[in-house]
Design a protein around this motif. Structure first.
Motif, PDB file in Angstrom:
ATOM      1  N   HIS A   3       0.798  -1.285   0.216  1.00 52.10           N
ATOM      2  CA  HIS A   3       0.116   0.045   0.052  1.00 52.10           C
ATOM      3  C   HIS A   3       1.054   1.213  -0.057  1.00 52.10           C
ATOM      4  O   HIS A   3       0.246   2.271   0.091  1.00 52.10           O
ATOM      5  N   ASP A   4       2.277   1.048  -0.104  1.00 49.20           N
ATOM      6  CA  ASP A   4       3.000   2.324  -0.525  1.00 49.20           C
ATOM      7  C   ASP A   4       2.915   2.675  -2.130  1.00 49.20           C
ATOM      8  O   ASP A   4       3.255   1.617  -2.671  1.00 49.20           O
ATOM      9  N   ALA A   5       2.592   3.772  -2.471  1.00 54.14           N
ATOM     10  CA  ALA A   5       2.358   4.128  -3.752  1.00 54.14           C
ATOM     11  C   ALA A   5       3.560   3.562  -4.796  1.00 54.14           C
ATOM     12  O   ALA A   5       3.315   2.867  -5.551  1.00 54.14           O
ATOM     13  N   LEU A   6       4.685   3.781  -4.389  1.00 52.35           N
ATOM     14  CA  LEU A   6       5.762   3.586  -5.207  1.00 52.35           C
ATOM     15  C   LEU A   6       6.109   1.884  -5.188  1.00 52.35           C
ATOM     16  O   LEU A   6       6.246   1.691  -6.316  1.00 52.35           O
ATOM     17  N   ASP A   7       5.895   1.380  -3.953  1.00 57.67           N
ATOM     18  CA  ASP A   7       6.186   0.074  -3.952  1.00 57.67           C
ATOM     19  C   ASP A   7       5.138  -0.579  -4.804  1.00 57.67           C
ATOM     20  O   ASP A   7       5.375  -1.661  -5.201  1.00 57.67           O
ATOM     21  N   ASP A   8       3.809  -0.240  -4.503  1.00 58.20           N
ATOM     22  CA  ASP A   8       2.630  -1.017  -5.151  1.00 58.20           C
ATOM     23  C   ASP A   8       3.034  -0.605  -6.806  1.00 58.20           C
ATOM     24  O   ASP A   8       2.787  -1.660  -7.572  1.00 58.20           O
ATOM     25  N   ALA A   9       3.442   0.410  -7.206  1.00 54.78           N
ATOM     26  CA  ALA A   9       3.603   0.574  -8.721  1.00 54.78           C
ATOM     27  C   ALA A   9       4.436  -0.189  -9.049  1.00 54.78           C
ATOM     28  O   ALA A   9       4.466  -0.816 -10.366  1.00 54.78           O
ATOM     29  N   TYR A  10       5.784  -0.250  -8.497  1.00 54.64           N
ATOM     30  CA  TYR A  10       6.997  -1.052  -8.932  1.00 54.64           C
ATOM     31  C   TYR A  10       6.288  -2.619  -8.928  1.00 54.64           C
ATOM     32  O   TYR A  10       6.656  -3.324  -9.902  1.00 54.64           O
ATOM     33  N   ASN A  11       5.749  -2.972  -7.963  1.00 51.23           N
ATOM     34  CA  ASN A  11       5.345  -4.568  -7.764  1.00 51.23           C
ATOM     35  C   ASN A  11       4.395  -4.757  -9.224  1.00 51.23           C
ATOM     36  O   ASN A  11       4.443  -5.762  -9.595  1.00 51.23           O
TER      37      ASN A  11
END
Length: 131
Positions: A108-116
């Motif tokens: 639910h961290d925007a950057l981590d979610d986008a990367y994954n």
């Protein structure tokens, strides 16, 4: 409080953030500079399209540079699971696990979610191209 607990994003951070119109312009510039694929890859578009919402809230009078389609990695994941008679429910992290992948970072961290989401979509795309 529920959203802060889920994402770590506070009201103060939102209030002190950049205006949506500037974020939209910055994103448009990034797309132009790097010649990015026009339609965003997302995890679960539901009934709303985030790129359309961003464009609408930006107040831009120009057409939405991201178009009006999204590439939904969740739908792709669920489709592959359905044809294998597997459970189709699950969030990004658990769905990645179902395919033997590991979610990197904080859920639910925007950057981590986008990367994954991007990693998972590329994996699923390669899986489909092998068929």
């Amino acid at each position: 409080p529920e959203i802060t607990a889920l994402t770590g994003i506070t009201n103060e951070q939102v209030q002190s953030g950049e205006p949506i119109s500037k974020v939209y312009q910055d994103l448009m510039s990034l797309h132009k500079t790097y010649r990015c694929f026009i339609n965003p890859v997302v995890w679960g578009s539901g009934v709303r399209n985030d790129s359309d919402t961003l464009w609408t809230q930006s107040g831009s009078s120009e057409p939405n540079f991201m178009g009006f389609r999204v590439i939904d990695a969740k739908t792709l994941s669920q489709s592959i699971k359905m044809v294998s008679n597997k459970k189709i429910k699950g969030g990004l992290s658990s769905s990645m696990q179902d395919f033997g992948l590991t979610f990197e970072g904080r859920e639910h961290d925007a950057l981590d979610d986008a990367y994954n989401t991007a990693v998972f979509w590329l994996y699923l795309s390669k899986k489909l191209s092998a068929v």
